[in-house]
Design a protein around this motif. Structure first.
Motif, PDB file in Angstrom:
ATOM      1  N   ILE B 424     -17.406  10.590  -1.446  1.00 23.34           N
ATOM      2  CA  ILE B 424     -17.355   9.843  -2.706  1.00 23.34           C
ATOM      3  C   ILE B 424     -15.897   9.586  -3.094  1.00 23.34           C
ATOM      4  O   ILE B 424     -15.527   8.485  -3.503  1.00 23.34           O
ATOM      5  N   THR B 425     -15.051  10.620  -2.940  1.00 23.00           N
ATOM      6  CA  THR B 425     -13.642  10.452  -3.301  1.00 23.00           C
ATOM      7  C   THR B 425     -13.005   9.351  -2.474  1.00 23.00           C
ATOM      8  O   THR B 425     -12.255   8.519  -2.995  1.00 23.00           O
ATOM      9  N   LEU B 426     -13.306   9.348  -1.176  1.00 21.06           N
ATOM     10  CA  LEU B 426     -12.713   8.341  -0.300  1.00 21.06           C
ATOM     11  C   LEU B 426     -13.067   6.941  -0.776  1.00 21.06           C
ATOM     12  O   LEU B 426     -12.224   6.050  -0.835  1.00 21.06           O
ATOM     13  N   VAL B 427     -14.346   6.768  -1.128  1.00 25.41           N
ATOM     14  CA  VAL B 427     -14.802   5.440  -1.540  1.00 25.41           C
ATOM     15  C   VAL B 427     -14.257   5.083  -2.922  1.00 25.41           C
ATOM     16  O   VAL B 427     -13.807   3.963  -3.158  1.00 25.41           O
ATOM     17  N   LEU B 428     -14.268   6.073  -3.841  1.00 25.13           N
ATOM     18  CA  LEU B 428     -13.840   5.793  -5.208  1.00 25.13           C
ATOM     19  C   LEU B 428     -12.340   5.494  -5.278  1.00 25.13           C
ATOM     20  O   LEU B 428     -11.902   4.675  -6.076  1.00 25.13           O
ATOM     21  N   ASP B 429     -11.543   6.185  -4.458  1.00 24.28           N
ATOM     22  CA  ASP B 429     -10.092   6.019  -4.536  1.00 24.28           C
ATOM     23  C   ASP B 429      -9.623   4.682  -3.978  1.00 24.28           C
ATOM     24  O   ASP B 429      -8.537   4.221  -4.309  1.00 24.28           O
ATOM     25  N   PHE B 430     -10.456   4.105  -3.112  1.00 27.57           N
ATOM     26  CA  PHE B 430      -9.993   2.954  -2.349  1.00 27.57           C
ATOM     27  C   PHE B 430      -9.451   1.823  -3.227  1.00 27.57           C
ATOM     28  O   PHE B 430      -8.315   1.381  -3.070  1.00 27.57           O
ATOM     29  N   SER B 431     -10.261   1.390  -4.199  1.00 26.48           N
ATOM     30  CA  SER B 431      -9.859   0.207  -4.962  1.00 26.48           C
ATOM     31  C   SER B 431      -8.609   0.488  -5.798  1.00 26.48           C
ATOM     32  O   SER B 431      -7.728  -0.365  -5.911  1.00 26.48           O
ATOM     33  N   GLY B 432      -8.529   1.703  -6.345  1.00 26.56           N
ATOM     34  CA  GLY B 432      -7.344   2.047  -7.122  1.00 26.56           C
ATOM     35  C   GLY B 432      -6.085   1.987  -6.281  1.00 26.56           C
ATOM     36  O   GLY B 432      -5.034   1.538  -6.745  1.00 26.56           O
ATOM     37  N   LEU B 433      -6.188   2.418  -5.032  1.00 27.40           N
ATOM     38  CA  LEU B 433      -5.014   2.428  -4.156  1.00 27.40           C
ATOM     39  C   LEU B 433      -4.589   1.013  -3.796  1.00 27.40           C
ATOM     40  O   LEU B 433      -3.393   0.712  -3.722  1.00 27.40           O
ATOM     41  N   VAL B 434      -5.574   0.130  -3.575  1.00 21.95           N
ATOM     42  CA  VAL B 434      -5.219  -1.258  -3.259  1.00 21.95           C
ATOM     43  C   VAL B 434      -4.452  -1.872  -4.435  1.00 21.95           C
ATOM     44  O   VAL B 434      -3.435  -2.555  -4.247  1.00 21.95           O
ATOM     45  N   LEU B 435      -4.928  -1.596  -5.647  1.00 21.15           N
ATOM     46  CA  LEU B 435      -4.236  -2.126  -6.821  1.00 21.15           C
ATOM     47  C   LEU B 435      -2.861  -1.475  -6.972  1.00 21.15           C
ATOM     48  O   LEU B 435      -1.889  -2.136  -7.353  1.00 21.15           O
ATOM     49  N   ALA B 436      -2.785  -0.175  -6.665  1.00 20.70           N
ATOM     50  CA  ALA B 436      -1.509   0.529  -6.811  1.00 20.70           C
ATOM     51  C   ALA B 436      -0.453  -0.058  -5.886  1.00 20.70           C
ATOM     52  O   ALA B 436       0.727  -0.151  -6.255  1.00 20.70           O
ATOM     53  N   GLU B 437      -0.880  -0.464  -4.688  1.00 21.21           N
ATOM     54  CA  GLU B 437       0.093  -1.044  -3.747  1.00 21.21           C
ATOM     55  C   GLU B 437       0.783  -2.242  -4.378  1.00 21.21           C
ATOM     56  O   GLU B 437       1.998  -2.390  -4.271  1.00 21.21           O
ATOM     57  N   ALA B 438      -0.005  -3.098  -5.044  1.00 21.48           N
ATOM     58  CA  ALA B 438       0.577  -4.294  -5.643  1.00 21.48           C
ATOM     59  C   ALA B 438       1.618  -3.918  -6.695  1.00 21.48           C
ATOM     60  O   ALA B 438       2.725  -4.472  -6.722  1.00 21.48           O
TER      61      ALA B 438
END
Lengths: 325, 508
Positions: B424-438
């Motif tokens: 669940i953590t892997l899936v939940l963190d994904f979108s936040g990390l993509v936004l964080a990169e920007a």
């Protein structure tokens, strides 16, 4: 209670020492001060003399941990670790790499940061809570479903988009408020409207969704069923019973971030030209001013730990079921 | 000659882990049942189809190789040099006005890359995606041009046949160059769009027919009945949603492919590069950050979290101290400090890196690690709590009473029962990390400025909003691609979380 607070504050000290050690390792051990000097002076063919001068001016010419040339207590105090890292505990931030007094800058710049962060928090809280309550009131209708879809979509938009499009639409297209800048006193308001608006809108998606789950959790509890069974109207149930109980996690979450409000919003401030601590940090990162970044790391950790302590205390105040231990 | 960059290796490792995990989950009901319920959710399946397209592009972009010397003719190699050169120029002078940009042929003006002429070709690192998008990659204009434009965005002195010089918008070298009369552009675009739609539909019909046939064979049902059931949405798995999303994506893909062959469908940027190509190349960066970040810190988070909860006492104190300390440093500042230090290191040891690509790749990997350091604490804390609960469970007590070693108890009884939290953590963190990169790239503490990423696209395009008329296409492309991925990931994450969290399910 007092004993508990004192114990919590004492517990913070080893953590801050740990933070200090980590930043010390990052800034002085991974790369030597010589490396930093070369980076700052820019040219690869910089003379040895210039490097020595640069270090001497900023006090980086001392040994890292132990000064064998000094006598007595100076052996420990005349080191980079003592001068640059341990002094942070007394909030003596020293001078930045460009020679300004960091402590003074911070004391000046934290107020504009607060002037943005506090309204964003309060207005955002009001909007998010009322919106979440509305969704819960209309739960399992098309309003609920549509709102959840809208919230997920709003969450999926990059924060940068809100900032850039907000400035473009309101500042440039409609010419309602100045695009960027800052002023002292009441004149500051017209500069603050846009960043605050953008901050609030950017937070609606995740905030409302979180609060909705809080409310939904409460709505399914036994006391709510009892209240309904008593014949209370749905409105009364929601506002008197559900809201009060759901406010506990909401408020304790808010208390945790209260101290961090001083740190400011990094992107918003630098984008709208607000001279707060957020833009201070960004400028320091851009200018590679390590002294400021170091000071801000320490300040941030102190405020974070303060937030943790405040959260624990507020839990015990709001929720009598929680006992101090 | 294939090249495996550092992040490539980890992506392959990630795939191996994912396959291994899938095989493991198949045999364990408590892990496979939630996934089956994810598969039954229309939203989850639709989001998954979209994510699959992104992952496919990302994987194509992960297979890197050095192009062979004799296979590469001289002209594309020059264009390649210009490509690298233009990246270097952009990095060096980010605020250079396009009017002052080099006006002659690219290879005469762009500074030559640092490597010598002979090994230059072999030092090039290309990916399979680059080969597929070769026409997009190689063509280059002088500066900005709007989407579907046939003329440049900036006026230039043009020499007329009679010798006089007029300042006008010049025709683009590649964009719409096949048109004899640019005024007829609308019909051409319409025609190509229709052609693309038809191609996409044909491809989709082919895939759908194959799918129905396969499914029907497996179930021993006549294909006609199955097709009708799918069309009416009566199948257990939401095949209708999956096929509709697939149709949409395929048509979009084919239309984009058809149009981008002759136009810049998302315009060109300041140095005249195709924005559509940049946005596609950025997919890999976003995916790598979103997944590798969790993966690189996963062993530490799992081991420490379980140890803290299982052994308690001093071990617990030390581990708790460790993650509270790391957590108390503001994430952005820790990342900034670490990236600044990496920059110092890279500037002082510039000779250690074979090429710009290797350097950028190392920085990307380092960013994943440091992002992981700031985000693993949440998972660690969750696992500690779960291990605390599990160690009191009867079967763990029984195992301990029978004298089973601690390591065996953890491996056999604790670890399998916390795997769902990890997932669940892997899936939940994904979108936040993509936004964080920007955001990080926007502040210049993200990925390397030479690397294609949505954050870098936004960063370099933000100042162009001040122009009149507005240069909006770079921003729109970056935000659009990012939004689609993050929205799909968020929807998918919701479905996954609901499937794994029985408490939430009860709320419905």
């Amino acid at each position: 209670m007092t004993a508990y607070i004192i114990r919590r504050v004492l517990y913070a000290i080893p953590i801050l020492i740990g933070v200090n050690l980590i930043t010390f390792m990052l800034f002085f051990v991974v790369n030597s001060p010589d490396d930093m000097a070369r980076m700052q002076l820019g040219d690869r063919r910089v003379t040895e003399e210039a490097v020595v001068n640069w270090k001497a001016e900023r006090g980086y010419d001392r040994p890292l941990l132990f000064n064998s040339e000094a006598a007595g207590l100076d052996r420990v105090t005349e080191t980079i670790f003592f001068q640059k890292s341990l002094r942070l505990f007394a909030f003596q931030f020293g001078a930045s790499d460009s020679g300004r007094n960091i402590g003074y800058d911070i004391s000046q710049r934290m107020w504009p940061s607060l002037a943005i962060a506090l309204p964003v928090l309060l207005v955002g809280l009001a909007i998010n809570i009322s919106y979440a309550l509305m969704i819960v009131f209309f739960r399992a209708t098309y309003i609920d479903i549509g709102s959840v879809v809208l919230l997920v979509a709003m969450m999926s938009i990059s924060g940068l988009f809100y900032i850039i499009s907000g400035q473009f639409l309101i500042g440039k297209l409609f010419h309602l408020v100045p695009i960027s800048g800052y002023d002292t006193g009441l004149d500051a308001i017209k500069f603050l409207v846009l960043p605050v608006l953008v901050g609030v809108i950017a937070g609606i998606g995740s905030g409302t969704r979180l609060y909705r789950t809080f409310f939904l959790e409460e709505v399914n509890r036994d006391y709510v069923r009892t209240a309904r069974a008593k014949g209370l109207r749905e409105r009364v149930v929601l506002f008197r019973h559900v809201l009060q109980n759901a406010l506990i996690p909401i408020l304790t979450g808010v208390v945790a971030v209260l101290p961090l409000l001083f740190m400011g919003a990094l992107i918003t401030e630098s984008f709208f030209g607000i001279p707060g601590l957020g833009s201070y940090t960004i400028d320091a990162i851009a200018a590679q001013d390590f002294a400021i970044v170091r000071a801000m790391v320490f300040l941030g950790s102190v405020l974070y730990i303060l937030g943790l302590i405040l959260t624990d205390i507020s839990y015990t105040l709001v929720d009598p079921r929680v006992r101090l231990s | 000659m294939p090249v495996v960059l550092l992040t490539d290796a980890f992506v392959f490792l990630l795939i191996a882990v994912a396959i291994g995990f899938a095989l493991y989950a198949r045999r364990h009901e408590h892990l496979s049942a939630p996934w089956r319920s994810v598969g039954r959710s229309p939203v989850g399946v639709g989001a998954l189809v979209v994510i699959t397209f992104y992952v496919a592009v990302g994987l194509l972009d992960t297979l890197h190789f050095h192009p062979r010397l004799e296979a590469v003719p001289a002209v594309p190699a020059d264009a390649e040099a210009a490509f690298i050169g233009s990246q270097a120029v952009r990095e060096a002078t980010p605020d250079r006005l396009p009017e002052s940009s080099p006006e002659a042929e690219p290879d005469a003006v762009w500074p030559a890359p640092a490597t010598g002429p002979a090994p230059r070709y072999s030092a090039q690192v290309l990916s399979l995606l680059d080969v597929l998008l070769n026409p997009l990659r190689e063509r280059q204009e002088k500066t900005f041009s709007a989407p579907f434009a046939t003329r440049s965005f900036v006026r230039e002195p043009i020499e007329q046949p009679d010798g006089s010089v007029v300042r006008d918008f010049p025709r683009l070298i590649h964009g719409g160059a096949h048109l004899a009369d640019p005024a007829k552009r609308g019909w051409d675009i319409l025609w190509r769009t229709l052609l693309g739609l038809v191609k996409g539909l044909l491809l989709w019909a082919l895939l759908a027919a194959a799918l129905v046939w396969l499914l029907a064979r497996r179930r021993g049902q006549p294909p006609r009945n199955l097709a009708r059931a799918i069309a009416h949405g009566e199948t257990e798995l939401p095949w209708r949603v999956a096929l509709l999303t697939l149709a949409l994506m395929l048509m979009l893909m084919m239309v984009a492919a058809d149009l981008s062959a002759k136009y810049y469908i998302l315009g060109t940027d300041k140095v005249g590069e195709d924005v559509f190509y940049q946005a596609l190349k950025s997919i890999r960066t976003g995916l790598v950050i979103g997944t590798l970040t969790t993966l690189v810190m996963l062993p530490a988070a799992v081991i420490l979290g379980i140890m803290a909860g299982y052994f308690r006492g001093l071990t617990d104190d030390i581990i708790q101290y460790l993650y509270t300390t790391l957590n108390s440093i503001p994430g952005v500042l820790l990342i900034a400090a670490a990236i600044l230090m990496l920059q110092v290191h890279m500037t002082n040891h510039a000779d250690q890196f074979a090429s710009l690509v290797h350097r950028a790749d190392l920085r990307l990997f380092f960013l994943c690690i440091i992002l992981g350091v700031t985000s693993w604490t949440g998972l660690c804390r969750l696992l500690r709590g779960e291990a605390l609960k599990l160690r009191e469970a009867d079967y763990v007590l029984a195992a301990t009473a029978l004298g089973v070693r601690h390591s065996t108890v953890i491996a056999r009884h604790i670890l399998p029962n916390v795997l769902h939290i990890v997932m669940i953590t892997l899936v939940l963190d994904f979108s936040g990390l993509v936004l964080a990169e920007a955001v990080l790239s926007y502040v210049n503490i993200g990925v390397d400025p030479t690397m294609n990423s949505w954050g870098n696209m936004i960063n370099s395009a933000r100042l162009e909003l001040a122009r009149d008329p507005v240069v909006w296409w770079s921003l729109a492309a970056a935000f659009g691609f990012m939004f689609t991925l993050v929205l799909a990931a968020n929807l998918f994450a919701d479905v996954v979380r609901d499937a794994f969290d029985p408490r939430l399910r009860a709320l419905r």
